[in-house]
Enzyme design. Structure first.
Site, PDB file in Angstrom:
ATOM      1  N   GLU A 167       0.800  -1.233   0.000  1.00 21.03           N
ATOM      2  CA  GLU A 167       0.000   0.000   0.000  1.00 21.03           C
ATOM      3  C   GLU A 167       0.834   1.285   0.000  1.00 21.03           C
ATOM      4  O   GLU A 167       0.666   2.137   0.869  1.00 21.03           O
ATOM      5  CB  GLU A 167      -0.954  -0.008   1.198  1.00 21.03           C
ATOM      6  CG  GLU A 167      -1.853  -1.226   1.231  1.00 21.03           C
ATOM      7  CD  GLU A 167      -2.814  -1.237   2.425  1.00 21.03           C
ATOM      8  OE1 GLU A 167      -2.682  -0.383   3.311  1.00 21.03           O
ATOM      9  OE2 GLU A 167      -3.687  -2.106   2.455  1.00 21.03           O
ATOM     10  N   ASN A 208       2.202  -4.705  -3.442  1.00 21.16           N
ATOM     11  CA  ASN A 208       0.796  -5.025  -3.176  1.00 21.16           C
ATOM     12  C   ASN A 208       0.021  -3.730  -2.935  1.00 21.16           C
ATOM     13  O   ASN A 208       0.433  -2.914  -2.128  1.00 21.16           O
ATOM     14  CB  ASN A 208       0.756  -5.917  -1.921  1.00 21.16           C
ATOM     15  CG  ASN A 208      -0.562  -6.632  -1.729  1.00 21.16           C
ATOM     16  OD1 ASN A 208      -1.153  -7.140  -2.689  1.00 21.16           O
ATOM     17  ND2 ASN A 208      -1.042  -6.681  -0.488  1.00 21.16           N
ATOM     18  N   HIS A 244     -10.340  -5.885  -1.981  1.00 26.45           N
ATOM     19  CA  HIS A 244     -11.356  -5.791  -0.929  1.00 26.45           C
ATOM     20  C   HIS A 244     -12.534  -5.061  -1.563  1.00 26.45           C
ATOM     21  O   HIS A 244     -12.404  -3.912  -1.986  1.00 26.45           O
ATOM     22  CB  HIS A 244     -10.832  -4.982   0.261  1.00 26.45           C
ATOM     23  CG  HIS A 244      -9.692  -5.637   0.970  1.00 26.45           C
ATOM     24  ND1 HIS A 244      -9.850  -6.771   1.739  1.00 26.45           N
ATOM     25  CD2 HIS A 244      -8.368  -5.338   1.033  1.00 26.45           C
ATOM     26  CE1 HIS A 244      -8.679  -7.127   2.245  1.00 26.45           C
ATOM     27  NE2 HIS A 244      -7.755  -6.280   1.821  1.00 26.45           N
ATOM     28  N   GLU A 274      -5.972 -10.329  -1.555  1.00 29.53           N
ATOM     29  CA  GLU A 274      -6.691 -10.164  -0.272  1.00 29.53           C
ATOM     30  C   GLU A 274      -8.193 -10.041  -0.467  1.00 29.53           C
ATOM     31  O   GLU A 274      -8.863  -9.256   0.211  1.00 29.53           O
ATOM     32  CB  GLU A 274      -6.211  -8.903   0.473  1.00 29.53           C
ATOM     33  CG  GLU A 274      -4.732  -8.839   0.714  1.00 29.53           C
ATOM     34  CD  GLU A 274      -4.328  -7.669   1.607  1.00 29.53           C
ATOM     35  OE1 GLU A 274      -5.195  -7.030   2.232  1.00 29.53           O
ATOM     36  OE2 GLU A 274      -3.107  -7.397   1.678  1.00 29.53           O
ATOM     37  N   ASP A 276     -12.080  -9.926  -0.418  1.00 30.57           N
ATOM     38  CA  ASP A 276     -13.312 -10.211   0.319  1.00 30.57           C
ATOM     39  C   ASP A 276     -14.421  -9.352  -0.251  1.00 30.57           C
ATOM     40  O   ASP A 276     -14.162  -8.367  -0.951  1.00 30.57           O
ATOM     41  CB  ASP A 276     -13.176 -10.085   1.843  1.00 30.57           C
ATOM     42  CG  ASP A 276     -12.388  -8.883   2.319  1.00 30.57           C
ATOM     43  OD1 ASP A 276     -12.398  -7.845   1.623  1.00 30.57           O
ATOM     44  OD2 ASP A 276     -11.777  -8.981   3.398  1.00 30.57           O
TER      45      ASP A 276
HETATM   46  C1  XIL Z   1      -5.504  -6.674   8.450  1.00 34.12           C
HETATM   47  C2  XIL Z   1      -5.727  -7.918   9.296  1.00 34.12           C
HETATM   48  O1  XIL Z   1      -6.649  -8.746   8.633  1.00 34.12           O
HETATM   49  C3  XIL Z   1      -6.241  -7.523  10.662  1.00 34.12           C
HETATM   50  O2  XIL Z   1      -6.327  -8.664  11.515  1.00 34.12           O
HETATM   51  C4  XIL Z   1      -5.319  -6.489  11.288  1.00 34.12           C
HETATM   52  O3  XIL Z   1      -5.871  -6.045  12.517  1.00 34.12           O
HETATM   53  C5  XIL Z   1      -5.129  -5.308  10.356  1.00 34.12           C
HETATM   54  O4  XIL Z   1      -4.659  -5.768   9.105  1.00 34.12           O
HETATM   55  N1  XIL Z   1      -4.635  -4.655   3.828  1.00 34.12           N
HETATM   56  C6  XIL Z   1      -3.566  -5.473   4.149  1.00 34.12           C
HETATM   57  C7  XIL Z   1      -3.694  -6.443   5.275  1.00 34.12           C
HETATM   58  O5  XIL Z   1      -2.569  -5.468   3.435  1.00 34.12           O
HETATM   59  O6  XIL Z   1      -2.473  -6.664   5.928  1.00 34.12           O
HETATM   60  C8  XIL Z   1      -4.737  -6.016   6.255  1.00 34.12           C
HETATM   61  O7  XIL Z   1      -4.894  -7.053   7.232  1.00 34.12           O
HETATM   62  C9  XIL Z   1      -6.032  -5.698   5.568  1.00 34.12           C
HETATM   63  C10 XIL Z   1      -5.857  -4.557   4.586  1.00 34.12           C
END
Ligand code: XIL
Length: 353
Positions: A167, A208, A244, A274, A276
């Site tokens: 990020e 990423n 996401h 990642e 969802d």
């Molecule tokens: C999130 C985890 O899922 C949580 O448990 C933690 O509290 C915060 O981080 N982007 C990312 C991940 O790259 O590392 C993040 O994971 C979600 C957003």
């Protein structure tokens, strides 16, 4: 004289072995019995043409048997959800606590799963000694290189790909004003990739990013950033798209296909890292809403399966119960009682051999 020196040598060897053992134990957090018990009989995942992964939490894998069963029945790749982040791995400078991540990597190895390492450089989940310190560029660069070298070499040959930088961009396309950018300047990104490559030349190295799945300013900035890295000869292998998203407005298959093609043309691999799909918490769990969620997952899997260089799709959490977004948003493939949702079969379908 000779006997004395050979005794001395043996003594030194013993000391070295003890020190090595202690260092190994210190780095791995112990050893001994596996910390995630694999059930004697568990479903094996379907044969897939590409890895399907999930973020995994050690606490859930240890306490929640259905979570572990669902993971083993569906996923062929594992990303430690938090255990490789800086606050967990180097809570004090030079003091590494890698035991929780070791437990996940060891579990993945025993069950034949691929591991994605996540993440080496980010502006979040950093320990206070790092964010609260006042650093010269030279010192902070050393800290960054030491951290990357220690983690990447510790799991050399075991972590197949790393999210080296996570990020780095704001939605407007500018670089995020992090400790790294403020002290080291934009060159921190190249520094991180070079350090990771030096520690494990075989690991695939990713940048990423979130919210860059669709065309726009952020995607353009991401494209310019990785193109620049490639042109400078920085060892970057791929771009991770987090994806996401929400049932209301997920990226379409065509949008993802176009995005993947754009980055592949730079000679890079792409991956969904990642995913969802949030359902608004107030919305009842109807067949219709679950079907829309399933479609979003299917579309992403199809875009990846049909791309020339998409090397996997990872979802961010095994079951809704353990999702970082909270169970009310029902964002994963398995419900809060660990039962499969329509999204589970939908994401698998395009990935099957
Ligand atoms: C999130 C985890 O899922 C949580 O448990 C933690 O509290 C915060 O981080 N982007 C990312 C991940 O790259 O590392 C993040 O994971 C979600 C957003």
């Amino acid at each position: 004289m000779q006997r004395r020196s050979s005794r001395l040598l043996i003594g030194l060897a013993v000391l070295a072995a003890i020190a090595g053992g202690l260092l190994g134990a210190f780095l791995s957090g112990g050893g001994g019995a596996p910390r995630i018990a694999v059930p004697a009989r568990h479903g094996s995942p379907p044969a897939l043409k590409l890895p399907l992964g999930s973020a995994v939490r050690l606490d859930a894998a240890q306490q929640d048997k259905p979570y572990l069963r669902d993971f083993l029945a569906t996923f062929t790749s594992l990303t430690p959800e938090n255990a490789m982040k800086w606050d967990e791995t180097e809570p004090r400078r030079g003091h590494y606590t890698l035991g929780d991540a070791d437990a996940l990597v060891d579990f993945a190895q025993r069950t034949g799963r691929r591991v994605r390492g996540h993440t080496l450089v980010w502006d979040q989940q950093l320990p206070a000694w790092l964010t609260g310190g006042s650093w010269s560029a030279g010192e902070l660069r050393q800290v960054l290189e030491d951290h990357i070298r220690t983690l990447v070499s510790h799991w050399k040959g075991k972590v197949e790909s790393w999210d080296v930088v996570n990020e780095p961009l704001e939605n407007d396309g500018t670089l995020t004003r992090s400790l790294w950018l403020n002290v080291l300047g934009p060159g921190y990104i190249a520094t991180a990739f070079r350090a990771a490559h030096a520690a494990d030349p075989d690991a695939r190295l990713f940048l990423n990013e979130l919210a860059a799945e669709r065309p726009g300013r952020k995607q353009d900035a991401l494209y310019a950033l990785v193109k620049g890295l490639k042109e400078q000869g920085v060892p970057i292998d791929g771009v991770g798209f987090q994806n996401h998203t929400t049932v209301g407005n997920p990226p379409s298959e065509a949008q993802l296909a176009a995005t993947f093609a754009r980055f592949e043309a730079l000679g890079l691999d792409v991956e969904i890292t990642e995913m969802d799909v949030t359902i608004p918490p107030h919305h009842p769990t109807t067949d219709r809403i679950l079907a829309r969620q399933a479609q979003a997952y299917r579309d992403a899997a199809a875009a990846c399966a049909n791309a020339s260089r998409c090397t996997g799709l990872t979802v961010w959490g095994v079951t809704d119960r353990w999702s970082w977004l909270g169970a009310a948003k029902r964002p994963t493939l398995y419900d809060a009682h660990a039962g499969p949702k329509p999204a589970r079969d939908a994401v698998l379908a395009p990935l099957r051999k």
